[in-house]
Design a protein around this motif. Structure first.
Motif, short mmCIF file in Angstrom:
data_model
loop_
_atom_site.label_atom_id
_atom_site.label_comp_id
_atom_site.label_asym_id
_atom_site.label_seq_id
_atom_site.Cartn_x
_atom_site.Cartn_y
_atom_site.Cartn_z
N ALA A 2 0.61 -0.87 -4.71
CA ALA A 2 1.47 -1.34 -3.63
C ALA A 2 0.71 -1.21 -2.31
CB ALA A 2 2.76 -0.52 -3.57
N VAL A 3 0.68 -2.30 -1.54
CA VAL A 3 0.00 -2.28 -0.24
C VAL A 3 0.87 -2.96 0.81
CG1 VAL A 3 -2.31 -2.33 -1.29
CG2 VAL A 3 -1.25 -4.45 -0.58
N ARG A 4 0.64 -2.58 2.03
CA ARG A 4 1.32 -3.22 3.17
C ARG A 4 0.51 -4.46 3.51
NH1 ARG A 4 5.06 0.47 2.16
NH2 ARG A 4 5.46 1.98 3.80
N SER A 5 1.07 -5.62 3.26
CA SER A 5 0.31 -6.86 3.46
C SER A 5 0.12 -7.19 4.94
CB SER A 5 0.98 -8.02 2.73
OG SER A 5 2.27 -8.30 3.24
N CYS A 6 0.85 -6.52 5.83
CA CYS A 6 0.62 -6.75 7.26
C CYS A 6 -0.62 -6.00 7.75
CB CYS A 6 1.84 -6.35 8.09
SG CYS A 6 2.12 -4.56 8.23
N LEU A 7 -1.09 -5.04 6.96
CA LEU A 7 -2.28 -4.26 7.34
C LEU A 7 -3.54 -4.70 6.62
CD1 LEU A 7 -0.85 -0.62 7.43
CD2 LEU A 7 -1.20 -2.22 9.34
N MET A 8 -3.38 -5.51 5.59
CA MET A 8 -4.53 -5.97 4.81
C MET A 8 -4.89 -7.38 5.25
SD MET A 8 -4.82 -6.16 0.69
CE MET A 8 -6.43 -6.11 -0.07
N LEU A 9 -6.16 -7.61 5.44
CA LEU A 9 -6.61 -8.95 5.79
C LEU A 9 -6.67 -9.81 4.54
CD1 LEU A 9 -9.51 -8.00 8.22
CD2 LEU A 9 -7.20 -8.74 8.82
N ALA A 10 -6.41 -11.09 4.71
CA ALA A 10 -6.45 -12.02 3.59
C ALA A 10 -7.83 -12.01 2.94
CB ALA A 10 -6.08 -13.43 4.04
N VAL A 11 -8.88 -11.92 3.75
CA VAL A 11 -10.24 -11.91 3.20
C VAL A 11 -10.48 -10.68 2.32
CG1 VAL A 11 -11.23 -13.37 5.00
CG2 VAL A 11 -11.25 -10.88 5.28
N GLN A 12 -9.79 -9.59 2.58
CA GLN A 12 -9.92 -8.39 1.75
C GLN A 12 -9.31 -8.60 0.37
OE1 GLN A 12 -8.08 -5.84 4.87
NE2 GLN A 12 -9.71 -4.39 4.29
N ALA A 13 -8.39 -9.54 0.25
CA ALA A 13 -7.73 -9.80 -1.02
C ALA A 13 -8.48 -10.83 -1.86
CB ALA A 13 -6.30 -10.29 -0.77
N ALA A 14 -9.54 -11.40 -1.33
CA ALA A 14 -10.31 -12.39 -2.08
C ALA A 14 -10.75 -11.81 -3.42
CB ALA A 14 -11.52 -12.85 -1.27
N GLY A 15 -10.50 -12.56 -4.49
CA GLY A 15 -10.87 -12.12 -5.82
C GLY A 15 -9.89 -11.15 -6.46
N SER A 16 -8.84 -10.80 -5.75
CA SER A 16 -7.86 -9.85 -6.26
C SER A 16 -6.67 -10.54 -6.91
CB SER A 16 -7.34 -8.96 -5.12
OG SER A 16 -8.37 -8.13 -4.63
N GLU A 17 -5.88 -9.75 -7.63
CA GLU A 17 -4.62 -10.20 -8.22
C GLU A 17 -3.51 -9.69 -7.32
OE1 GLU A 17 -1.64 -11.77 -10.16
OE2 GLU A 17 -3.67 -12.13 -10.88
N VAL A 18 -2.76 -10.61 -6.73
CA VAL A 18 -1.66 -10.26 -5.84
C VAL A 18 -0.35 -10.67 -6.49
CG1 VAL A 18 -0.63 -10.66 -3.57
CG2 VAL A 18 -3.12 -10.54 -3.79
N THR A 19 0.61 -9.76 -6.47
CA THR A 19 1.94 -10.08 -6.96
C THR A 19 2.91 -9.92 -5.80
OG1 THR A 19 1.39 -9.23 -9.15
CG2 THR A 19 3.73 -9.55 -8.66
N THR A 20 3.69 -10.96 -5.57
CA THR A 20 4.73 -10.94 -4.53
C THR A 20 6.09 -10.86 -5.22
OG1 THR A 20 5.06 -13.32 -4.44
CG2 THR A 20 3.29 -12.40 -3.06
N ILE A 21 7.13 -10.73 -4.45
CA ILE A 21 8.48 -10.67 -5.00
C ILE A 21 8.78 -11.91 -5.83
CG2 ILE A 21 9.62 -11.65 -2.95
CD1 ILE A 21 10.98 -8.69 -5.01
#
Length: 156
Positions: free
Chosen positions: A56-75
Motif C-alpha cells: 500500500a502506498v500513498r499515490s500523491c507522494l509517489m511519482l508516476a515515473v517511480q511506478a514505471a515497470g510496476s504492478e499497480v492496483t487501484t480500487i
C-alpha cells in the motif's frame, strides 16, 4: 516528458508524463481511473492509497515515473466485473462508510494488510489503518468490516 509503462489492474498502460507528475494524477488524469481520491495531497489522509507491487502506498507522494515497470492496483481493480470482493462486501454489510470519499483509500490499505496478515486481530487492524482518516465515522464500523472480511476469508 518521460515515457512510462505501468501495469494497472492487470493491463499494461503507457503514457508520457512530466517527471514531476504524481502517480495519483497519472491514474486520475491520464488513465481516467478516478476511484483514487485526492484529499490532503501530503500523504497524511490516505484517500489516495493504491497497491504498488503488493504494498500500500500513498499515490500523491509517489511519482508516476517511480511506478514505471510496476504492478499497480487501484480500487477499480478490486471489482473488475462489478462483483464486490470479500472485503468490499463485508464493509458494505458493516455499514463502514458514510460519504464514501475515504473509502477507496481504506479499502486499498485494508486489502494490502489482509493479504499480508490474513489472521490479523483487531489491534493489528487498527494499527494498520491508523494512517487513514475518515471525517464521517467513528472508525468502529470500518474495523468491524475488516474483521468480518478476515473471518469470511478464513471460513471460505
Amino acid at each position: 516528458m518521460v515515457d512510462i509503462t505501468v501495469s494497472v489492474n492487470g493491463a499494461a498502460r503507457a503514457g508520457s508524463v512530466e517527471a514531476r507528475k504524481t502517480l495519483a494524477d497519472f491514474l486520475r488524469d491520464d488513465l481516467d481511473l478516478t476511484g483514487t481520491h485526492l484529499g490532503c495531497e501530503h500523504g497524511v489522509c490516505g484517500a489516495c492509497t493504491v497497491i504498488v507491487d503488493g504494498r500500500a502506498v500513498r499515490s500523491c507522494l509517489m511519482l508516476a515515473v517511480q511506478a514505471a515497470g510496476s504492478e499497480v492496483t487501484t480500487i477499480e481493480g478490486l471489482a473488475p466485473d462489478g462483483e464486490l470482493g470479500t472485503l468490499q462486501q463485508a464493509m458494505a454489510d458493516s455499514h463502514s462508510f458514510q460519504c464514501g470519499f475515504c473509502t477507496p483509500g481504506f479499502v486499498m490499505q485494508a486489502t494490502a494488510f489482509l493479504d499480508a496478515h490474513p489472521d490479523a486481530e483487531e489491534r493489528e487492524i487498527r494499527e494498520a489503518l491508523s494512517g487513514n482518516i475518515c471525517r464521517c465515522t467513528g472508525y468502529q464500523s470500518i474495523i468491524d468490516g475488516v474483521l468480518l472480511a478476515a473471518r469470511r476469508s478464513r471460513e471460505a
